[in-house]
Design a protein around this motif. Structure first.
Motif, PDB file in Angstrom:
ATOM      1  N   ARG A 206     -14.293  -3.464   3.485  1.00 33.84           N
ATOM      2  CA  ARG A 206     -14.658  -3.667   2.086  1.00 33.84           C
ATOM      3  C   ARG A 206     -14.298  -5.081   1.689  1.00 33.84           C
ATOM      4  O   ARG A 206     -13.323  -5.663   2.179  1.00 33.84           O
TER       5      ARG A 206
ATOM      6  N   ALA B 232      -5.833  -9.656   3.312  1.00 33.73           N
ATOM      7  CA  ALA B 232      -5.977  -8.624   2.287  1.00 33.73           C
ATOM      8  C   ALA B 232      -7.028  -7.596   2.694  1.00 33.73           C
ATOM      9  O   ALA B 232      -6.827  -6.382   2.547  1.00 33.73           O
ATOM     10  N   GLN B 233      -8.157  -8.057   3.219  1.00 34.86           N
ATOM     11  CA  GLN B 233      -9.198  -7.131   3.665  1.00 34.86           C
ATOM     12  C   GLN B 233      -8.742  -6.330   4.881  1.00 34.86           C
ATOM     13  O   GLN B 233      -9.030  -5.130   4.998  1.00 34.86           O
TER      14      GLN B 233
ATOM     15  N   LYS C 106      -5.646  -5.534   5.599  1.00 35.77           N
ATOM     16  CA  LYS C 106      -4.656  -4.573   5.120  1.00 35.77           C
ATOM     17  C   LYS C 106      -5.355  -3.333   4.561  1.00 35.77           C
ATOM     18  O   LYS C 106      -4.953  -2.188   4.845  1.00 35.77           O
ATOM     19  N   ASP C 107      -6.403  -3.547   3.775  1.00 38.65           N
ATOM     20  CA  ASP C 107      -7.154  -2.427   3.221  1.00 38.65           C
ATOM     21  C   ASP C 107      -7.799  -1.610   4.342  1.00 38.65           C
ATOM     22  O   ASP C 107      -7.756  -0.373   4.329  1.00 38.65           O
ATOM     23  N   TYR C 108      -8.368  -2.311   5.317  1.00 33.16           N
ATOM     24  CA  TYR C 108      -9.012  -1.619   6.441  1.00 33.16           C
ATOM     25  C   TYR C 108      -8.021  -0.772   7.227  1.00 33.16           C
ATOM     26  O   TYR C 108      -8.262   0.404   7.505  1.00 33.16           O
TER      27      TYR C 108
ATOM     28  N   ALA D 233     -12.795  -8.169  -0.461  1.00 29.61           N
ATOM     29  CA  ALA D 233     -11.463  -8.249  -1.070  1.00 29.61           C
ATOM     30  C   ALA D 233     -11.485  -7.861  -2.539  1.00 29.61           C
ATOM     31  O   ALA D 233     -10.502  -7.382  -3.073  1.00 29.61           O
TER      32      ALA D 233
ATOM     33  N   THR E 209      -5.124   0.386   6.341  1.00 34.40           N
ATOM     34  CA  THR E 209      -4.586   1.478   5.527  1.00 34.40           C
ATOM     35  C   THR E 209      -5.530   2.670   5.546  1.00 34.40           C
ATOM     36  O   THR E 209      -5.106   3.830   5.707  1.00 34.40           O
ATOM     37  N   ARG E 210      -6.831   2.405   5.420  1.00 35.19           N
ATOM     38  CA  ARG E 210      -7.800   3.499   5.457  1.00 35.19           C
ATOM     39  C   ARG E 210      -7.946   4.072   6.865  1.00 35.19           C
ATOM     40  O   ARG E 210      -8.198   5.272   7.041  1.00 35.19           O
TER      41      ARG E 210
ATOM     42  N   ALA F 284       0.849  -1.192   0.000  1.00 36.41           N
ATOM     43  CA  ALA F 284       0.000   0.000   0.000  1.00 36.41           C
ATOM     44  C   ALA F 284       0.879   1.235   0.000  1.00 36.41           C
ATOM     45  O   ALA F 284       2.011   1.214   0.499  1.00 36.41           O
TER      46      ALA F 284
END
Length: 269
Positions: A265, A235-236, A238-240, A267, A242-243, A201
């Protein structure tokens, strides 16, 4: 089926509310789960650092664990700050009493964001020999991985080597967090010794990142408890996280916390 994913966090308290049990419970709730806690250590802590830490008696940790598991039940466990070798051993024994299908995420919390020591040096052997073999996912950052393997971990090749070493102690997966890599990307390595996934990211220019590790590990645990396979859960998560880092906010005079109220969100999103 349970109406809500039940996640038990076994960790220390952050009186300032940015990390530890407090961050774990915020994360579980943000992801739609029900958070429970077995407190291991009470800290006096704020945005400037840790001013004091007091481990709880082993009997208190065991009683909290049993109260949650025997009545409410548990779909996933996350461990954080354990303080010293006695509590590491106690927590490992408690986890071994669970059904082996219950996923366990171990965040080997050793040093705080401010550089404060959170795990006694003599707890390393107990962590490696007793808790890692029961871990579904181990989530060290670069400093924690280096402490565990006894070698500095500073680049991607070091990350691969450290992951191979740590997998030898029994965890099913290693999520080695590369947020401290000396480049513009926050690259994490997820591997089970066969498959290798790099989760990359853009590095977010926000100094208010207190509780990032706790948040990341708790997100992984919640998603595993929901039934997601490890690569999809990570993966989910990591996205969470990061936001959540992007929404970190100033609080007090030091490093503020990440912003937990971020919807998860899928994946594929």
């Amino acid at each position: 089926m349970n109406a809500v994913t039940r996640v038990l966090t076994i960790a220390g308290s952050d009186s300032g509310g940015g990390a530890g049990i407090q961050a774990d419970l915020k994360t579980v709730q943000a992801l739609g789960g029900h958070g429970m806690s077995a407190l291991t250590v009470v800290t006096a802590q704020n945005s400037l650092g840790v001013q004091g830490a007091w481990p709880l008696p082993a009997a208190a940790v065991e009683a909290q664990f049993s109260a949650c598991v025997e009545d409410i039940g548990v779909d996933a466990v996350k461990t954080g700050m354990l303080g010293g070798p006695e509590l590491v051993s106690i927590v490992a024994d408690l986890i071994n009493r669970l059904n082996e299908l219950v996923p366990v995420v171990v965040d080997p919390v050793a040093v705080s964001k401010h550089g404060d020591t959170l795990l006694a040096s003599d707890a390393r052997d107990a962590l490696l020999s007793e808790l890692l073999p029961r871990s579904t996912v181990l989530t060290p950052n670069l400093d924690e991985a280096g402490w565990l393997v006894g070698e500095p971990v500073v680049d991607r090749e070091d990350m691969r080597a450290a992951a191979r070493t740590l997998l030898g102690f029994g965890p099913r997966w290693i999520l080695l967090k590369g947020g401290h890599l000396a480049d513009d990307a926050a690259a994490d390595l997820l591997t089970d010794g066969t498959a290798e996934h790099w989760l990359v990211a853009e590095r977010i220019p926000n100094r208010h990142t207190h509780g990032t590790g706790c948040t990341y590990a708790s997100a992984v645990a919640t998603l595993l408890g929901r039934g997601e396979p490890v690569p999809e859960a990570v993966a989910q998560a990591k996205d969470y996280v990061t936001r959540a880092i992007a929404r970190g906010y100033p609080l007090g005079r030091g490093i503020g916390p990440v912003g937990h109220p971020v919807p998860i969100r899928a994946a594929s999103a």
